[in-house]
Scaffold this active site. Structure first.
Site, PDB file in Angstrom:
ATOM      1  N   TYR A  10      -6.129   6.983   3.457  1.00  0.00           N
ATOM      2  CA  TYR A  10      -6.446   6.355   3.681  1.00  0.00           C
ATOM      3  C   TYR A  10      -7.857   6.208   4.842  1.00  0.00           C
ATOM      4  O   TYR A  10      -8.795   6.060   4.410  1.00  0.00           O
ATOM      5  CB  TYR A  10      -5.987   4.402   3.714  1.00  0.00           C
ATOM      6  CG  TYR A  10      -6.705   3.494   4.422  1.00  0.00           C
ATOM      7  CD1 TYR A  10      -7.830   2.841   3.448  1.00  0.00           C
ATOM      8  CD2 TYR A  10      -6.371   3.025   5.612  1.00  0.00           C
ATOM      9  CE1 TYR A  10      -7.991   1.793   3.295  1.00  0.00           C
ATOM     10  CE2 TYR A  10      -7.341   1.924   5.888  1.00  0.00           C
ATOM     11  CZ  TYR A  10      -8.312   1.037   4.477  1.00  0.00           C
ATOM     12  OH  TYR A  10      -8.915   0.219   4.867  1.00  0.00           O
TER      13      TYR A  10
HETATM   14  N1  LIG Z   1      -8.095  -6.483   4.911  1.00  0.00           N
HETATM   15  C1  LIG Z   1      -7.838  -5.796   6.091  1.00  0.00           C
HETATM   16  O1  LIG Z   1      -6.884  -5.830   7.342  1.00  0.00           O
HETATM   17  C2  LIG Z   1      -8.434  -5.015   6.293  1.00  0.00           C
HETATM   18  C3  LIG Z   1      -8.040  -3.699   7.661  1.00  0.00           C
HETATM   19  C4  LIG Z   1      -9.443  -2.931   7.672  1.00  0.00           C
HETATM   20  C5  LIG Z   1     -10.327  -2.412   6.043  1.00  0.00           C
HETATM   21  N2  LIG Z   1     -10.318  -3.451   5.511  1.00  0.00           N
HETATM   22  C6  LIG Z   1     -11.179  -2.853   4.361  1.00  0.00           C
HETATM   23  O2  LIG Z   1     -12.272  -4.079   4.185  1.00  0.00           O
HETATM   24  C7  LIG Z   1     -12.391  -4.059   2.923  1.00  0.00           C
HETATM   25  C8  LIG Z   1     -11.659  -5.126   2.484  1.00  0.00           C
HETATM   26  O3  LIG Z   1      -9.986  -5.105   2.579  1.00  0.00           O
HETATM   27  P1  LIG Z   1      -9.159  -6.423   1.853  1.00  0.00           P
HETATM   28  O4  LIG Z   1      -8.427  -6.633   2.795  1.00  0.00           O
HETATM   29  O5  LIG Z   1     -10.084  -7.305   1.040  1.00  0.00           O
HETATM   30  O6  LIG Z   1      -8.750  -5.796   0.599  1.00  0.00           O
HETATM   31  P2  LIG Z   1      -8.444  -6.120  -1.235  1.00  0.00           P
HETATM   32  O7  LIG Z   1      -8.171  -5.162  -1.884  1.00  0.00           O
HETATM   33  O8  LIG Z   1      -8.020  -7.719  -1.670  1.00  0.00           O
HETATM   34  O9  LIG Z   1     -10.089  -6.252  -1.966  1.00  0.00           O
HETATM   35  C9  LIG Z   1     -10.524  -5.028  -1.899  1.00  0.00           C
HETATM   36  C10 LIG Z   1     -11.025  -5.598  -3.402  1.00  0.00           C
HETATM   37  O10 LIG Z   1     -11.902  -4.511  -3.815  1.00  0.00           O
HETATM   38  C11 LIG Z   1     -11.788  -4.460  -5.801  1.00  0.00           C
HETATM   39  N3  LIG Z   1     -12.240  -2.854  -5.789  1.00  0.00           N
HETATM   40  C12 LIG Z   1     -11.109  -1.535  -5.847  1.00  0.00           C
HETATM   41  N4  LIG Z   1     -11.115  -0.625  -6.077  1.00  0.00           N
HETATM   42  C13 LIG Z   1     -12.522  -0.664  -6.639  1.00  0.00           C
HETATM   43  C14 LIG Z   1     -13.733  -0.174  -7.173  1.00  0.00           C
HETATM   44  N5  LIG Z   1     -13.220   1.075  -8.329  1.00  0.00           N
HETATM   45  N6  LIG Z   1     -14.885  -0.552  -8.181  1.00  0.00           N
HETATM   46  C15 LIG Z   1     -14.598  -2.622  -8.150  1.00  0.00           C
HETATM   47  N7  LIG Z   1     -13.728  -3.366  -7.165  1.00  0.00           N
HETATM   48  C16 LIG Z   1     -12.737  -2.466  -6.307  1.00  0.00           C
HETATM   49  C17 LIG Z   1     -10.293  -4.664  -5.420  1.00  0.00           C
HETATM   50  O11 LIG Z   1      -9.641  -5.491  -7.206  1.00  0.00           O
HETATM   51  C18 LIG Z   1      -9.701  -5.926  -4.302  1.00  0.00           C
HETATM   52  O12 LIG Z   1     -10.430  -7.269  -5.147  1.00  0.00           O
HETATM   53  C19 LIG Z   1     -12.428  -3.100   2.257  1.00  0.00           C
HETATM   54  O13 LIG Z   1     -13.035  -2.103   2.742  1.00  0.00           O
HETATM   55  C20 LIG Z   1     -10.677  -2.443   3.291  1.00  0.00           C
HETATM   56  O14 LIG Z   1     -10.142  -1.612   3.219  1.00  0.00           O
HETATM   57  C21 LIG Z   1      -9.518  -4.032   5.610  1.00  0.00           C
HETATM   58  O1  LIG Z   2      -6.585  -2.608   9.749  1.00  0.00           O
HETATM   59  C1  LIG Z   2      -6.588  -1.529   9.288  1.00  0.00           C
HETATM   60  O2  LIG Z   2      -7.631  -0.832   9.473  1.00  0.00           O
HETATM   61  C2  LIG Z   2      -5.535  -1.928   8.469  1.00  0.00           C
HETATM   62  O3  LIG Z   2      -5.393  -2.913   8.386  1.00  0.00           O
HETATM   63  C3  LIG Z   2      -3.991  -3.036   7.652  1.00  0.00           C
HETATM   64  O4  LIG Z   2      -2.973  -2.264   7.971  1.00  0.00           O
HETATM   65  P1  LIG Z   2      -1.573  -2.308   8.695  1.00  0.00           P
HETATM   66  O5  LIG Z   2      -2.408  -2.327  10.035  1.00  0.00           O
HETATM   67  O6  LIG Z   2      -0.984  -0.968   8.676  1.00  0.00           O
HETATM   68  O7  LIG Z   2      -1.753  -3.703   8.129  1.00  0.00           O
HETATM   69  P2  LIG Z   2       0.137  -3.685   7.887  1.00  0.00           P
HETATM   70  O8  LIG Z   2      -0.163  -3.680   6.123  1.00  0.00           O
HETATM   71  O9  LIG Z   2       0.484  -5.723   7.405  1.00  0.00           O
HETATM   72  O10 LIG Z   2       1.061  -3.693   8.906  1.00  0.00           O
HETATM   73  C4  LIG Z   2       1.005  -4.345   9.726  1.00  0.00           C
HETATM   74  C5  LIG Z   2       2.201  -3.529  10.842  1.00  0.00           C
HETATM   75  O11 LIG Z   2       3.655  -4.114  10.314  1.00  0.00           O
HETATM   76  C6  LIG Z   2       4.863  -3.373   9.949  1.00  0.00           C
HETATM   77  N1  LIG Z   2       4.988  -3.428   8.998  1.00  0.00           N
HETATM   78  C7  LIG Z   2       4.191  -3.330   7.602  1.00  0.00           C
HETATM   79  C8  LIG Z   2       5.345  -2.976   6.593  1.00  0.00           C
HETATM   80  C9  LIG Z   2       6.577  -3.549   7.085  1.00  0.00           C
HETATM   81  O12 LIG Z   2       7.488  -4.034   5.871  1.00  0.00           O
HETATM   82  N2  LIG Z   2       7.716  -3.576   7.736  1.00  0.00           N
HETATM   83  C10 LIG Z   2       6.835  -3.269   9.273  1.00  0.00           C
HETATM   84  O13 LIG Z   2       7.033  -3.094  10.244  1.00  0.00           O
HETATM   85  C11 LIG Z   2       3.220  -1.534   9.684  1.00  0.00           C
HETATM   86  O14 LIG Z   2       3.723  -0.335  10.711  1.00  0.00           O
HETATM   87  C12 LIG Z   2       2.321  -2.167  11.169  1.00  0.00           C
HETATM   88  O15 LIG Z   2       2.625  -1.714  12.502  1.00  0.00           O
HETATM   89  C13 LIG Z   2      -4.429  -2.500   6.309  1.00  0.00           C
HETATM   90  O16 LIG Z   2      -3.549  -3.107   5.236  1.00  0.00           O
HETATM   91  C14 LIG Z   2      -5.144  -1.721   6.129  1.00  0.00           C
HETATM   92  O17 LIG Z   2      -5.850  -1.877   4.571  1.00  0.00           O
HETATM   93  C15 LIG Z   2      -5.945  -0.757   6.780  1.00  0.00           C
HETATM   94  O18 LIG Z   2      -7.413  -1.122   7.217  1.00  0.00           O
END
Ligand SMILES: NC(=O)c1ccc[n+]([C@@H]2O[C@H](COP(=O)([O-])OP(=O)(O)OC[C@H]3O[C@@H](n4cnc5c(N)ncnc54)[C@H](O)[C@@H]3O)[C@@H](O)[C@H]2O)c1
Ligand SMILES: O=C(O)[C@H]1O[C@H](OP(=O)(O)OP(=O)(O)OC[C@H]2O[C@@H](n3ccc(=O)[nH]c3=O)[C@H](O)[C@@H]2O)[C@H](O)[C@@H](O)[C@H]1O
Length: 390
Positions: free
Chosen positions: A198
């Protein structure tokens, strides 16, 4: 029947089934135009924004915030089943009730994207569609390549060919810092040691967007979000799945680092992330290219969007227990080699200076709002373990 209807219809006929189903002719074209049209409003900036991943967690919140202040928004999302698609459909309904139309389609569909740019001269693209989740990359690596690499390139091709070219703001990730152990993480720190596929695809995205900025003059802003949480969140994330299990009386697995060190994350509340996204759109300068040709240098920016105050996973669990008023059954195990990093911590100086980004919600206050939403959405009543949706 007009010529434009005929050419539109032939386009629809030769495209994929879902496209024909979701567009259905001129009526749908009108819906796209209406959704994309900015409204006269003192707070709106007159933008027309294409939001990819609009039915996702961050996409829904950003789309609503843009629409509420008067900007035009059209969403695109493929509603994949990585997590419960009914939650994505519910977000789509919420968006529709605020006048935001979400097209069901994949960002790998270049014809769909070209058609959207034909119908609307989008000023900005907020690109959030991606295969998210750090650990799932070991189960389904191809889905990361599909959405985060191939899909990104298809989107950038459409943006580069569009006239006018939109400015692009897109979601990278804190995971690009990988094994970097210099804290807090600054945008100048090394990002060449990803710990998961990822993270590697997000890092690749930063390089790929740079190429399109360099060759075609696309204005690019990459945002490194730090573990975002809040209402309408993602069921695969720890705070969400812990809540589900705690309420159902099931055990949760808490990972721990080597030598019994607790893992920590710079958990960031969704409203703060939304402000960072809108600040990025508002400050993004225009792309400089036309017709696929660069006319001058365009900005390439990268910002951390975090909370600057990491919290350990056991503390996250205690806060949830407090708001849920239920004790968790915990299995504490050593972090498996699954792509996780031990801690994250954002330096947000750059975003503060250039975007006016200033997070205001701490984990306790943010989780309180999340729990309130969760109990209501899943039909729980206080003191009862029964609900209507699960
Ligand atoms: N939520 C977090 O903690 C977090 C942290 C760091 C980065 N991000 C990034 O932020 C963005 C949004 O994350 P989120 O938490 O809302 O995730 P999310 O999975 O809820 O949203 C992503 C959406 O994109 C859609 N999607 C995926 N692949 C697609 C494709 N090929 N074509 C069209 N739609 C597609 C999915 O159906 C989903 O609804 C993502 O790029 C994710 O990697 C999220
Ligand atoms: O900032 C990001 O770039 C990422 O943020 C998020 O990843 P993470 O920080 O890994 O969030 P999250 O899964 O909530 O785990 C949180 C903590 O709980 C721990 N964790 C998790 C699962 C579990 O069963 N047990 C546990 O201890 C785990 O080890 C971690 O320490 C987004 O999902 C990802 O899409 C990415 O964008």
């Amino acid at each position: 029947m007009t010529a434009s209807y005929l050419s539109f219809q032939s386009f629809v006929d030769t495209s994929h089934k879902y496209f024909a189903a979701s567009w259905g002719g001129l009526h749908w074209e009108r819906q796209i135009r209406a959704s994309a049209a900015p409204r006269r409003s003192p707070s709106g900036s007159g933008m027309s924004v294409l939001v990819t991943g609009a039915a996702g967690f961050v996409g829904t919140h950003c789309s609503l915030a843009l629409r509420k202040r008067g900007d035009g928004v059209v969403g695109v999302d493929n509603f994949n089943a990585y997590y419960d698609p009914s939650l994505k459909k519910a977000r789509k309904s919420l968006l529709a009730s605020h006048g935001v139309f979400v097209v069901e389609g994949d960002i790998n569909d270049g014809r769909l994207l070209a058609k959207l740019f034909d119908v609307v001269p989008f000023t900005h693209v907020l690109h959030l569609a991606a295969q998210a989740g750090v650990r799932y990359a070991m189960e389904n690596p191809a889905s990361y390549v599909h959405s985060n690499i191939a899909g990104l390139v298809t989107l950038l091709e459409a943006c580069k060919d569009a006239d006018p070219q939109p400015a692009i703001v897109w979601a990278s990730s804190s995971s690009v810092y990988g094994l970097n152990d210099k804290v807090p993480f600054s945008e100048r720190d090394r990002t060449d040691q990803p710990a998961s596929l990822y993270a590697a695809t997000k890092k690749a995205g930063e390089e790929i967007t740079h190429t399109y900025n360099h060759i075609y003059g696309l204005s690019i802003t990459g945002l490194r979000f730090f573990t975002v949480y809040g209402p309408w969140g993602r069921p695969d994330m720890a705070y969400f799945s812990f809540t589900r299990n705690i309420l159902q009386g099931k055990p949760i697995t808490v990972y721990r680092g080597k030598d019994h060190v607790d893992l920590a994350r710079d958990f960031t509340y969704i409203d703060d992330i939304v402000k960072g996204c809108l600040g990025s759109l508002d400050t993004a300068r225009k792309s400089t290219g036309t017709g696929g040709k660069k006319r001058g240098p365009a900005p390439y920016r990268i910002f951390n969007l975090g909370n600057t105050s990491p919290v350990t996973v056991p503390t996250l669990v205690s806060i949830l227990e407090k708001h849920l008023r239920v004790k968790a059954k915990k299995n504490v195990i050593e972090m498996p080699g699954n792509g996780d990093v031990p801690f994250t911590h954002a330096n947000i100086t750059l975003a503060r200076e250039q975007l006016g980004y200033k997070p205001t919600t701490n984990l306790d206050a943010g989780l309180k709002k999340f729990v309130k939403w969760y109990l209501s959405y899943y039909g729980y009543t206080r003191g009862s373990s029964k609900n209507s949706r699960q």
